[in-house]
Design a protein around this motif. Structure first.
Motif, PDB file in Angstrom:
ATOM      1  N   TYR A  35       0.850  -1.190   0.000  1.00 54.65           N
ATOM      2  CA  TYR A  35       0.000   0.000   0.000  1.00 54.65           C
ATOM      3  C   TYR A  35       0.889   1.244   0.000  1.00 54.65           C
ATOM      4  O   TYR A  35       1.854   1.323   0.771  1.00 54.65           O
ATOM      5  CB  TYR A  35      -0.890   0.014   1.241  1.00 54.65           C
ATOM      6  N   GLY A  36       0.543   2.192  -0.849  1.00 52.25           N
ATOM      7  CA  GLY A  36       1.290   3.444  -0.836  1.00 52.25           C
ATOM      8  C   GLY A  36       0.725   4.437  -1.814  1.00 52.25           C
ATOM      9  O   GLY A  36       0.700   4.185  -3.024  1.00 52.25           O
ATOM     10  N   PRO A  37       0.250   5.583  -1.331  1.00 50.70           N
ATOM     11  CA  PRO A  37      -0.207   6.631  -2.250  1.00 50.70           C
ATOM     12  C   PRO A  37       0.987   7.299  -2.928  1.00 50.70           C
ATOM     13  O   PRO A  37       2.128   7.128  -2.507  1.00 50.70           O
ATOM     14  CB  PRO A  37      -0.930   7.607  -1.317  1.00 50.70           C
ATOM     15  N   THR A  38       0.723   8.073  -3.955  1.00 48.85           N
ATOM     16  CA  THR A  38       1.799   8.790  -4.648  1.00 48.85           C
ATOM     17  C   THR A  38       2.574   9.667  -3.675  1.00 48.85           C
ATOM     18  O   THR A  38       3.802   9.807  -3.780  1.00 48.85           O
ATOM     19  CB  THR A  38       1.200   9.656  -5.778  1.00 48.85           C
ATOM     20  N   GLU A  39       1.850  10.242  -2.711  1.00 47.98           N
ATOM     21  CA  GLU A  39       2.481  11.125  -1.741  1.00 47.98           C
ATOM     22  C   GLU A  39       3.414  10.357  -0.787  1.00 47.98           C
ATOM     23  O   GLU A  39       4.163  10.969  -0.020  1.00 47.98           O
ATOM     24  CB  GLU A  39       1.418  11.865  -0.922  1.00 47.98           C
ATOM     25  N   ILE A 121       3.783  17.065  14.523  1.00 46.36           N
ATOM     26  CA  ILE A 121       4.095  16.146  13.425  1.00 46.36           C
ATOM     27  C   ILE A 121       3.255  16.515  12.212  1.00 46.36           C
ATOM     28  O   ILE A 121       2.038  16.713  12.320  1.00 46.36           O
ATOM     29  CB  ILE A 121       3.806  14.686  13.823  1.00 46.36           C
ATOM     30  N   GLN A 122       3.920  16.597  11.050  1.00 46.80           N
ATOM     31  CA  GLN A 122       3.162  16.834   9.816  1.00 46.80           C
ATOM     32  C   GLN A 122       2.654  15.502   9.276  1.00 46.80           C
ATOM     33  O   GLN A 122       3.414  14.553   9.108  1.00 46.80           O
ATOM     34  CB  GLN A 122       4.029  17.517   8.760  1.00 46.80           C
ATOM     35  N   LEU A 123       1.337  15.454   8.985  1.00 43.87           N
ATOM     36  CA  LEU A 123       0.716  14.228   8.482  1.00 43.87           C
ATOM     37  C   LEU A 123       0.116  14.460   7.104  1.00 43.87           C
ATOM     38  O   LEU A 123      -0.429  15.533   6.815  1.00 43.87           O
ATOM     39  CB  LEU A 123      -0.397  13.761   9.425  1.00 43.87           C
ATOM     40  N   TYR A 124       0.220  13.432   6.299  1.00 41.30           N
ATOM     41  CA  TYR A 124      -0.511  13.433   5.026  1.00 41.30           C
ATOM     42  C   TYR A 124      -1.793  12.635   5.242  1.00 41.30           C
ATOM     43  O   TYR A 124      -1.769  11.480   5.656  1.00 41.30           O
ATOM     44  CB  TYR A 124       0.309  12.794   3.906  1.00 41.30           C
ATOM     45  N   GLN A 125      -2.929  13.251   4.958  1.00 42.27           N
ATOM     46  CA  GLN A 125      -4.236  12.614   5.147  1.00 42.27           C
ATOM     47  C   GLN A 125      -4.614  11.886   3.858  1.00 42.27           C
ATOM     48  O   GLN A 125      -4.919  12.516   2.849  1.00 42.27           O
ATOM     49  CB  GLN A 125      -5.295  13.665   5.516  1.00 42.27           C
ATOM     50  N   THR A 126      -4.596  10.558   3.913  1.00 43.69           N
ATOM     51  CA  THR A 126      -4.786   9.765   2.693  1.00 43.69           C
ATOM     52  C   THR A 126      -6.217   9.760   2.191  1.00 43.69           C
ATOM     53  O   THR A 126      -6.464   9.510   1.010  1.00 43.69           O
ATOM     54  CB  THR A 126      -4.351   8.316   2.926  1.00 43.69           C
ATOM     55  N   GLY A 127      -7.175   9.954   3.102  1.00 41.95           N
ATOM     56  CA  GLY A 127      -8.581   9.830   2.699  1.00 41.95           C
ATOM     57  C   GLY A 127      -9.049   8.387   2.683  1.00 41.95           C
ATOM     58  O   GLY A 127     -10.192   8.102   2.318  1.00 41.95           O
ATOM     59  N   ASP A 128      -8.174   7.458   3.113  1.00 38.43           N
ATOM     60  CA  ASP A 128      -8.517   6.036   3.162  1.00 38.43           C
ATOM     61  C   ASP A 128      -8.948   5.653   4.572  1.00 38.43           C
ATOM     62  O   ASP A 128      -8.319   6.046   5.558  1.00 38.43           O
ATOM     63  CB  ASP A 128      -7.317   5.171   2.752  1.00 38.43           C
TER      64      ASP A 128
END
Length: 585
Positions: A35-39, A121-128
């Motif tokens: 699993y891995g988004p482009t980001e 902490i900076q987080l990327y929100q995947t929407g998953d």
């Protein structure tokens, strides 16, 4: 081919794909669900597929644990960490991007800084949407925008789709949320069937009931030969959404569906009324008598609407337990009919009151006693009230060649209950003419009629119309005077036409009884040619006409709220004649 590792990503991995891989000639020794988004290029979490995944997992195979240099957090809608529960997967670490190049607005929406244990902490929100399993691994559930809320419950559409997909002989499946004003929010399950097989809707519904709570069950199932696919090779949900607007039934009638019940249209007035309520609430084009309210998409909130509609249409108080017990049009209609007193031939008792005071009501052209329920409910008199129902409604094939014959039949039933007068009678529209003929026959016997109420009837219907209109097609001409709700498929339609034919032939006699005319304030266009101050009833009786103007028109004066005015004035009239009788008696 000696393939050691196969990494799969991009879509949720299900056990069917894995089983097919292991059975293929190039079966790898290890399959990795990545699993891995482009980001989070290239991968953020990984899971080595095991035999347990294949044998036990119903939904997607886990996406595993974060790789070195990546941390994952599960956050709820309030951005709180929810270990062990369903939450949005958020990523941080060396492999996660800092934002989008020259796109500050999008970056601010998807990349946010949160504080955990006093550390920013900076987080990327995947929407998953994911959840943490007992062993600490992460299971993918679907997109956050694929989560819906229906009647207060949060539902993961992917979870419903996975259950639908598991049913034998279903090739592909998808579930969408729809919304309408009467029904509210509801789910629809779309599926295609494997070649040479069929799916029985009742078995599919039963299968899903055992695996999902009631609120997660689709209200409709639509079968398709082939599921629509978009340019990305995924099921085209926009096409599916449009499809529902064209097909609003619990299943379509393709050859792959086994029909479960014989499709019988409503056969009597009560079934017609209940079916019409079903179609309005459930937004269906057609309902059959063995269709189940809940299987058609009804739910707990719509049941309350159903109860209110039945009370509004028929003025019969139905219990919630009755609907839960009697779920089809056929059974609900029978339950309603049973609530009325047992019929004596064609006479239905609508109200128990003082047995010394009886009121007999003659049906309009529609033939049913049910139309008087709102009136009876509002009348302020302690009378036992009976209403005639046309014999043909219950399948009686007795042919009446004249109004005189019909009135004679009804008079026998009145005198079986009340042998002698004074009598209290009321007739609406067509029923007013039948009532006058009954009065004529009673007067011939030397009997007295105390109350004779005409509700928007017309005395010289035949005379006026034949003189003023050249009738070339009698049936087409008479159709104009049927109720607006009457349709040719109505089982009583032909009978109504026959009753209008004998009305045209009838020559109204002269009577001595005083008539009270309850005339609608609003005159419908089809009655304007025969409308007059007293609707010609002054030509029928040797006594004065009492005139009452009441709210509504010919078709609404017996319905709420207009019926309240009619019932109030009719009650005053009946009580005043009672007082006069006592004063002179």
């Amino acid at each position: 081919m000696n393939l050691k590792y196969l990494l799969i990503g991009g879509e949720a991995l299900n056990k069917t794909i894995v089983m097919n891989l292991y059975r293929s000639s190039y079966a790898p020794k290890n399959i990795i669900n990545a699993y891995g988004p482009t980001e989070g290029t290239v991968f953020s979490l990984m899971h080595r597929v095991t035999e347990t995944d294949i044998m036990e997992t119903i939904a997607s195979i886990p996406i595993g644990l974060p790789i070195t240099g990546t941390q994952c957090y599960l956050l709820d809608n309030d951005k709180r960490v929810v270990p062990g529960e369903i939450g949005e997967l958020c990523l941080s670490g060396e492999c996660v991007a800092k934002g989008y190049f020259k796109m500050p607005q999008v970056t601010s929406e998807k990349f946010r800084t949160y504080t955990f244990n006093n550390k920013a902490i900076q987080l990327y929100q995947t929407g998953d949407l994911v959840r943490e399993l007992a062993n600490g691994e992460i299971e993918y559930l679907g997109r956050k925008d694929n989560q819906v809320k229906i009647r207060g419950y949060r539902i993961e559409l992917n979870e419903v789709e996975a259950c639908l997909q598991e049913f034998p002989n279903i090739a592909h499946a998808s579930v969408l949320k729809h919304q309408s004003v009467p029904r509210g929010k509801y789910l629809i399950g779309y599926f295609s069937i494997k070649a040479g097989h069929f799916v029985k809707i009742s078995e599919l519904r039963s299968f899903m009931k055992k695996r999902l709570p009631e609120y997660m069950l689709p209200s409709f199932f639509i079968s398709m030969d082939i599921m629509p696919i978009n340019f990305s090779g995924k099921i085209d949900k926009d096409v599916l959404a449009k499809l529902h607007l064209q097909n609003r039934n619990s299943c379509n009638n393709s050859n792959s569906i086994e029909l479960e019940v014989e499709r019988i249209l409503p056969r009597n007035k009560c079934e017609v009324v209940v079916a019409q309520i079903f179609t309005r609430l459930l937004e269906l084009a057609e309902v059959f008598i063995d269709d189940d309210f809940f299987n058609l998409g009804g739910h707990s909130l719509l049941v309350l609407e159903l109860l209110a509609e039945i009370n509004r249409e028929l003025s019969i108080q139905v219990k919630l337990s009755d609907i839960l017990k009697h779920r089809t049009v056929r059974d609900i209609a029978k339950c309603l009919t049973d609530q009325l007193e047992t019929k004596v031939n064609n006479l239905v008792r609508l109200k128990n009151g003082n047995s010394l005071f009886k009121l007999f009501l003659f049906h309009p052209i529609g033939g049913t006693a049910f139309c008087y329920m709102p009136l009876v409910k509002n009348l302020q008199i302690n009378y036992s009230i009976y209403a005639f129902q046309d014999p043909a409604i219950d399948g009686d094939k007795t042919k009446f060649n004249s109004i005189e014959e019909l009135a004679k039949c009804y008079l026998r039933e009145i005198q079986a209950i009340q042998p002698h007068g004074p009598y209290n009678l009321m007739g609406s529209s067509f029923g007013a003419t039948v009532m006058v003929e009954v009065i004529h026959q009673l007067e011939a016997q030397g009997e007295e009629v105390k109350v004779a109420a005409v509700v928007d009837g017309f005395a010289c219907f035949a005379l006026h119309k034949i003189q003023q209109v050249g009738i070339t097609n009698l049936e087409e001409y008479l159709q104009e005077y049927l109720p607006r709700t009457a349709k040719k498929i109505d089982p009583f339609y032909d009978v109504m036409l026959e009753r209008l034919k004998i009305l045209l032939q009838y020559k109204t006699p002269k009577i001595n009884t005083a008539l009270a005319l309850f005339k609608a304030k609003e005159v419908l266009p089809k009655f304007r040619l025969i409308d007059s101050k007293y609707n010609s009833w002054e030509k029928v009786t040797n006594s004065p006409i009492l005139l009452y103007k009441v709210d509504g028109n010919h078709e609404t004066m017996l319905l709420e709220p207009q019926v309240q005015d009619l019932s109030a004035q009719l009650s005053d009239y009946i009580l005043s004649t009672e007082e006069m009788l006592q004063a002179t008696g």
